[in-house]
Design a protein around this motif. Structure first.
Motif, PDB file in Angstrom:
ATOM      1  N   ASN A 100       0.834  -1.204   0.000  1.00 21.95           N
ATOM      2  CA  ASN A 100       0.000   0.000   0.000  1.00 21.95           C
ATOM      3  C   ASN A 100       0.872   1.258   0.000  1.00 21.95           C
ATOM      4  O   ASN A 100       0.701   2.156  -0.827  1.00 21.95           O
ATOM      5  CB  ASN A 100      -0.914  -0.064   1.234  1.00 21.95           C
ATOM      6  CG  ASN A 100      -1.794   1.150   1.353  1.00 21.95           C
ATOM      7  OD1 ASN A 100      -2.130   1.766   0.358  1.00 21.95           O
ATOM      8  ND2 ASN A 100      -2.148   1.504   2.579  1.00 21.95           N
ATOM      9  N   LEU A 101       1.820   1.295   0.914  1.00 28.46           N
ATOM     10  CA  LEU A 101       2.710   2.455   1.003  1.00 28.46           C
ATOM     11  C   LEU A 101       3.577   2.568  -0.254  1.00 28.46           C
ATOM     12  O   LEU A 101       3.780   3.663  -0.784  1.00 28.46           O
ATOM     13  CB  LEU A 101       3.589   2.351   2.255  1.00 28.46           C
ATOM     14  CG  LEU A 101       4.609   3.468   2.411  1.00 28.46           C
ATOM     15  CD1 LEU A 101       3.927   4.778   2.785  1.00 28.46           C
ATOM     16  CD2 LEU A 101       5.648   3.104   3.464  1.00 28.46           C
ATOM     17  N   ALA A 102       4.063   1.414  -0.722  1.00 25.59           N
ATOM     18  CA  ALA A 102       4.922   1.431  -1.916  1.00 25.59           C
ATOM     19  C   ALA A 102       4.188   2.070  -3.089  1.00 25.59           C
ATOM     20  O   ALA A 102       4.745   2.901  -3.805  1.00 25.59           O
ATOM     21  CB  ALA A 102       5.357   0.011  -2.264  1.00 25.59           C
ATOM     22  N   LEU A 103       2.924   1.728  -3.265  1.00 24.74           N
ATOM     23  CA  LEU A 103       2.154   2.280  -4.390  1.00 24.74           C
ATOM     24  C   LEU A 103       1.970   3.782  -4.242  1.00 24.74           C
ATOM     25  O   LEU A 103       1.960   4.520  -5.225  1.00 24.74           O
ATOM     26  CB  LEU A 103       0.799   1.575  -4.497  1.00 24.74           C
ATOM     27  CG  LEU A 103       0.884   0.132  -5.010  1.00 24.74           C
ATOM     28  CD1 LEU A 103      -0.448  -0.588  -4.842  1.00 24.74           C
ATOM     29  CD2 LEU A 103       1.323   0.106  -6.472  1.00 24.74           C
ATOM     30  N   GLN A 104       1.838   4.241  -3.012  1.00 27.02           N
ATOM     31  CA  GLN A 104       1.713   5.690  -2.795  1.00 27.02           C
ATOM     32  C   GLN A 104       3.015   6.405  -3.154  1.00 27.02           C
ATOM     33  O   GLN A 104       2.990   7.469  -3.773  1.00 27.02           O
ATOM     34  CB  GLN A 104       1.332   5.974  -1.345  1.00 27.02           C
ATOM     35  CG  GLN A 104      -0.078   5.518  -1.034  1.00 27.02           C
ATOM     36  CD  GLN A 104      -0.433   5.733   0.415  1.00 27.02           C
ATOM     37  OE1 GLN A 104       0.029   6.668   1.037  1.00 27.02           O
ATOM     38  NE2 GLN A 104      -1.232   4.851   0.957  1.00 27.02           N
ATOM     39  N   VAL A 105       4.126   5.810  -2.756  1.00 30.93           N
ATOM     40  CA  VAL A 105       5.410   6.445  -3.080  1.00 30.93           C
ATOM     41  C   VAL A 105       5.604   6.509  -4.594  1.00 30.93           C
ATOM     42  O   VAL A 105       6.113   7.500  -5.122  1.00 30.93           O
ATOM     43  CB  VAL A 105       6.585   5.704  -2.393  1.00 30.93           C
ATOM     44  CG1 VAL A 105       7.926   6.276  -2.849  1.00 30.93           C
ATOM     45  CG2 VAL A 105       6.463   5.790  -0.879  1.00 30.93           C
ATOM     46  N   LEU A 106       5.152   5.476  -5.289  1.00 23.18           N
ATOM     47  CA  LEU A 106       5.289   5.474  -6.748  1.00 23.18           C
ATOM     48  C   LEU A 106       4.507   6.608  -7.404  1.00 23.18           C
ATOM     49  O   LEU A 106       4.830   7.041  -8.497  1.00 23.18           O
ATOM     50  CB  LEU A 106       4.814   4.141  -7.341  1.00 23.18           C
ATOM     51  CG  LEU A 106       5.638   2.901  -7.005  1.00 23.18           C
ATOM     52  CD1 LEU A 106       5.167   1.709  -7.821  1.00 23.18           C
ATOM     53  CD2 LEU A 106       7.113   3.131  -7.248  1.00 23.18           C
ATOM     54  N   GLU A 107       3.461   7.089  -6.722  1.00 28.09           N
ATOM     55  CA  GLU A 107       2.692   8.232  -7.256  1.00 28.09           C
ATOM     56  C   GLU A 107       3.467   9.543  -7.085  1.00 28.09           C
ATOM     57  O   GLU A 107       3.236  10.508  -7.801  1.00 28.09           O
ATOM     58  CB  GLU A 107       1.361   8.390  -6.502  1.00 28.09           C
ATOM     59  CG  GLU A 107       0.354   7.274  -6.706  1.00 28.09           C
ATOM     60  CD  GLU A 107      -0.555   7.502  -7.904  1.00 28.09           C
ATOM     61  OE1 GLU A 107      -0.268   8.399  -8.716  1.00 28.09           O
ATOM     62  OE2 GLU A 107      -1.544   6.759  -8.019  1.00 28.09           O
ATOM     63  N   ILE A 108       4.339   9.578  -6.081  1.00 31.83           N
ATOM     64  CA  ILE A 108       4.985  10.837  -5.716  1.00 31.83           C
ATOM     65  C   ILE A 108       6.376  10.983  -6.311  1.00 31.83           C
ATOM     66  O   ILE A 108       6.788  12.061  -6.714  1.00 31.83           O
ATOM     67  CB  ILE A 108       5.092  10.944  -4.171  1.00 31.83           C
ATOM     68  CG1 ILE A 108       3.689  11.001  -3.562  1.00 31.83           C
ATOM     69  CG2 ILE A 108       5.899  12.161  -3.757  1.00 31.83           C
ATOM     70  CD1 ILE A 108       3.690  11.185  -2.070  1.00 31.83           C
ATOM     71  N   SER A 109       7.100   9.880  -6.325  1.00 32.67           N
ATOM     72  CA  SER A 109       8.530   9.938  -6.578  1.00 32.67           C
ATOM     73  C   SER A 109       8.889   9.296  -7.902  1.00 32.67           C
ATOM     74  O   SER A 109       8.299   8.282  -8.258  1.00 32.67           O
ATOM     75  CB  SER A 109       9.224   9.180  -5.448  1.00 32.67           C
ATOM     76  OG  SER A 109      10.310   9.878  -5.009  1.00 32.67           O
TER      77      SER A 109
END
Ligand SMILES: Nc1nc2c(ncn2[C@@H]2O[C@H](COP(=O)(O)OP(=O)(O)OP(=O)(O)O)[C@@H](O)[C@H]2O)c(=O)[nH]1
Ligand SMILES: [Mg+2]
Length: 230
Positions: A100-109
Motif C-alpha cells: 500500500n505504502l509502496a504504491l503511494q510512493v510510486l505516485e509521488i517519486s
C-alpha cells in the motif's frame, strides 16, 4: 550545489529501515528534530563507488495520508525535499500490507527502489518471492535484502548507483481508477499543472484533493505560498 546524493528510507514501522540505515552509515550519523516538529530526524552519510550519499531514516508510516505526525514528516520529505532516490523498505513476510505504502510512493517519486527486507525470515517460512515479477508489475527496481544478516546490500547500492547514473530507469506503474474518477483527476490535474508545472506530482495532489486531504493542502500552502496565506 550539494556534493551528496540524498536517499530517503521510507516504510511501514518495523520493516528494518533503521537496521539498514545503521549498516550503511555506521557511526557517521547525527540526530536532530524535524523543523518545528517533535519527530526525530536521523541522517547519516556513506560512500559507494566514488559517490557520497546522505541517507535519511524517516519515521515508520503505514501511508502518506498524514494520519499521524510521523506520516506527515515522511510525506513532506518525499514530496517537498525530493530526494534523489527514495528507497521503500518492505517487510517481505507481510507484502500485502506493505505494498500500500509502496504504491503511494510510486505516485509521488520518480526515482524509487523497492527493497524487500527480512528475506531471511520469508525464506525461513518457505515463502518464494519472485522479484522479477514485482519489478515488471511496479515498473521500478526491486532488490531482496536482509538488513540484519547484511545480505543483498551490495546489490541494493549498485541499483541506487545505476539509477543515479541513468543506466536503469524507473517507469512506475500507478493505479488506474474508474472512468469518472479518472476524469475528475484529469480535470484537477490540468489546473494543478498550471500552478506547479513539474515541481510537484500533480496526479498525486489531485487524488489527495479529491479525498479531501486538508493536511496536504496546508503543507503545500506553507511550502509554496509562504507566510501571507496565514
Ligand atoms: N529477521 C530479520 N529481522 C530484521 C531484519 N531487519 C531488521 N530486522 C529486525 O526488525 C526489527 C525492527 O527493525 P528496525 O530497523 O528498528 O525497523 P524500523 O523500520 O526502523 O522501525 P520503525 O523505526 O519503528 O519504523 C528489529 O528487531 C530488527 O532486528 C532482517 O533483515 N531480518
Ligand atoms: Mg526506525
Amino acid at each position: 550545489m550539494s556534493e551528496y546524493y540524498r536517499i530517503a528510507l521510507v516504510g511501514n514501522p518495523n520493516t528494518g529501515k533503521s537496521t539498514l540505515f545503521n549498516t550503511l552509515t555506521g557511526l557517521r550519523q547525527h540526530t536532530g528534530n524535524w523543523a518545528g516538529k517533535t519527530v526525530e530526524l536521523k541522517e547519516g552519510t556513506f560512500e559507494f563507488k566514488n559517490k557520497s550519499y546522505r541517507m535519511i531514516d524517516l519515521p515508520g508510516s503505514y501511508s502518506l495520508y498524514s494520519n499521524s505526525l510521523d506520516e506527515e514528516v515522511a510525506r513532506d520529505y518525499v514530496l517537498f525535499e525530493k530526494p534523489d532516490v527514495t528507497v521503500v523498505v518492505l517487510d517481505a513476510t507481510a507484502l500485502e500490507r506493505n505494498l500500500n505504502l509502496a504504491l503511494q510512493v510510486l505516485e509521488i517519486s520518480k526515482n524509487v527502489v523497492i527493497c524487500l527486507n527480512l528475506i531471511d525470515e520469508a525464506e525461513k517460512r518457505g515463502m518464494k518471492i519472485y522479484e522479477q515479477i514485482f519489478m515488471r508489475k511496479l515498473g521500478v527496481p526491486v532488490v531482496k535484502i536482509s538488513a540484519r544478516n547484511k545480505t543483498g546490500i551490495p546489490a541494493l547500492l549498485d541499483t541506487i548507483d545505476r539509477l543515479i547514473d541513468g543506466v536503469i530507469a524507473c517507469n512506475p506503474n500507478t493505479i488506474k481508477y474508474d472512468a469518472e474518477t479518472e476524469a475528475n483527476i484529469n480535470y484537477l490535474e490540468t489546473k494543478l499543472i498550471a500552478i506547479f508545472g513539474d515541481r510537484l506530482p500533480t496526479r498525486w495532489l489531485a487524488i489527495r484533493m479529491l479525498d479531501g486531504d486538508q493536511s496536504l493542502i496546508k503543507a503545500i500552502e506553507d511550502n509554496y505560498f509562504g507566510e501571507e496565506v496565514h
